[in-house]
Structures are given as structure tokens and as C-alpha cells.
Design a protein around this motif. Structure first.
Motif, PDB file in Angstrom:
ATOM      1  N   PHE A 198       0.849  -1.178   0.000  1.00  9.56           N
ATOM      2  CA  PHE A 198       0.000   0.000   0.000  1.00  9.56           C
ATOM      3  C   PHE A 198       0.892   1.239   0.000  1.00  9.56           C
ATOM      4  CE2 PHE A 198      -3.020  -3.045   1.136  1.00  9.56           C
ATOM      5  CZ  PHE A 198      -4.286  -2.517   1.352  1.00  9.56           C
ATOM      6  N   LEU A 199       0.487   2.254  -0.727  1.00 13.36           N
ATOM      7  CA  LEU A 199       1.095   3.576  -0.652  1.00 13.36           C
ATOM      8  C   LEU A 199       0.001   4.503  -0.149  1.00 13.36           C
ATOM      9  CD1 LEU A 199       3.074   5.863  -1.099  1.00 13.36           C
ATOM     10  CD2 LEU A 199       2.590   5.731  -3.544  1.00 13.36           C
ATOM     11  N   VAL A 200       0.222   5.090   1.024  1.00 15.73           N
ATOM     12  CA  VAL A 200      -0.802   5.923   1.659  1.00 15.73           C
ATOM     13  C   VAL A 200      -0.251   7.327   1.854  1.00 15.73           C
ATOM     14  CG1 VAL A 200      -2.326   6.203   3.644  1.00 15.73           C
ATOM     15  CG2 VAL A 200      -1.702   3.899   2.880  1.00 15.73           C
TER      16      VAL A 200
ATOM     17  N   SER B  93       3.989   2.021   2.457  1.00 15.68           N
ATOM     18  CA  SER B  93       4.746   3.266   2.366  1.00 15.68           C
ATOM     19  C   SER B  93       3.838   4.376   2.851  1.00 15.68           C
ATOM     20  CB  SER B  93       5.179   3.555   0.926  1.00 15.68           C
ATOM     21  OG  SER B  93       6.358   2.879   0.625  1.00 15.68           O
ATOM     22  N   ILE B  94       4.374   5.160   3.759  1.00 16.06           N
ATOM     23  CA  ILE B  94       3.620   6.209   4.421  1.00 16.06           C
ATOM     24  C   ILE B  94       4.189   7.554   3.990  1.00 16.06           C
ATOM     25  CG2 ILE B  94       3.020   7.174   6.662  1.00 16.06           C
ATOM     26  CD1 ILE B  94       1.977   4.348   6.297  1.00 16.06           C
TER      27      ILE B  94
ATOM     28  N   ILE C 226       3.645  -1.523  -6.213  1.00 18.01           N
ATOM     29  CA  ILE C 226       2.566  -0.852  -5.487  1.00 18.01           C
ATOM     30  C   ILE C 226       1.274  -1.522  -5.925  1.00 18.01           C
ATOM     31  CG2 ILE C 226       1.299   1.304  -5.102  1.00 18.01           C
ATOM     32  CD1 ILE C 226       3.938   2.774  -5.906  1.00 18.01           C
ATOM     33  N   ASP C 227       0.548  -2.076  -4.970  1.00 17.76           N
ATOM     34  CA  ASP C 227      -0.720  -2.739  -5.272  1.00 17.76           C
ATOM     35  C   ASP C 227      -1.923  -1.838  -5.021  1.00 17.76           C
ATOM     36  OD1 ASP C 227       0.261  -5.512  -5.875  1.00 17.76           O
ATOM     37  OD2 ASP C 227       1.056  -5.282  -3.842  1.00 17.76           O
ATOM     38  N   VAL C 228      -1.812  -0.974  -4.009  1.00 15.73           N
ATOM     39  CA  VAL C 228      -2.950  -0.133  -3.628  1.00 15.73           C
ATOM     40  C   VAL C 228      -2.444   1.274  -3.329  1.00 15.73           C
ATOM     41  CG1 VAL C 228      -4.786   0.220  -1.912  1.00 15.73           C
ATOM     42  CG2 VAL C 228      -4.141  -2.114  -2.586  1.00 15.73           C
ATOM     43  N   LEU C 229      -3.111   2.272  -3.906  1.00 14.13           N
ATOM     44  CA  LEU C 229      -2.820   3.669  -3.603  1.00 14.13           C
ATOM     45  C   LEU C 229      -4.007   4.265  -2.853  1.00 14.13           C
ATOM     46  CD1 LEU C 229      -1.349   6.414  -3.849  1.00 14.13           C
ATOM     47  CD2 LEU C 229      -2.480   6.683  -6.071  1.00 14.13           C
TER      48      LEU C 229
END
Length: 92
Positions: free
Chosen positions: A11-13, A36-37, A82-85
Motif C-alpha cells: 500500500f502507498l498511503v 509506504s507512508i 505498489i498494489d494499492v494507492l
């Protein structure tokens, strides 16, 4: 709740120091994701997320093009994809 349902997912948040971004990041972590934050407030990022080994903390401002590139580059370097943004930075 399945605690490992996001294993091998990244996840990239953005906007991860408060609200939806923070809640989403913590939930993804607890469900086994690499996360990733990205957020502007480095102190808060470290206070909230530094104890999680599956987290890449990236102090940044998503309104800055160079920071956006760095966020993606650091995420790809650490997690290879990256699977989810979750773009929760700013006013939604």
C-alpha cells in the motif's frame, strides 16, 4: 478479521498522519501489508509508524512534483511494487 489477508501486498498511503489516511495505513499494517507512508509531518510519521518493520516512512509534500517522484521511487526500491494507492492527503 483476517490478520494476514494483505500479505505480499504493498500500500502507498498519502496523508497518513491523520484521518482516513492514518486509519487506512494502520489497518493495512495490521492485516499484513507492506506500507509506504507519505505525509508532511515527519515527527508524527515517526511517532505513529516507526515501530512497524513493514513500513517505509517518507516525509514529503504531495503538492511537490519531486516529492511525488521520490515517494514512488522509495516505495518501489523497498517493496518492488505498489498494489494499492490511498491518496488521502489534503482536502478530500
Amino acid at each position: 478479521m483476517h490478520t494476514h489477508e494483505f500479505n505480499n501486498k504493498t500500500f502507498l498511503v498519502t496523508g497518513a498522519t491523520s484521518g482516513i489516511g492514518k486509519a487506512t495505513a494502520l489497518e493495512a499494517i495490521h492485516r499484513g501489508a507492506n506500507v509506504s507512508i507519505a505525509a508532511r509531518r515527519e515527527k508524527e510519521l515517526n511517532e505513529i509508524f516507526s515501530s512497524f518493520p513493514s513500513v517505509e516512512i517518507i516525509p514529503s509534500d504531495v503538492t511537490n512534483e519531486n516529492d511525488r517522484k521520490r515517494i514512488v521511487e522509495k516505495t518501489l526500491q523497498r517493496f518492488s511494487g505498489i498494489d494499492v494507492l490511498v491518496n488521502a492527503a489534503g482536502i478530500i
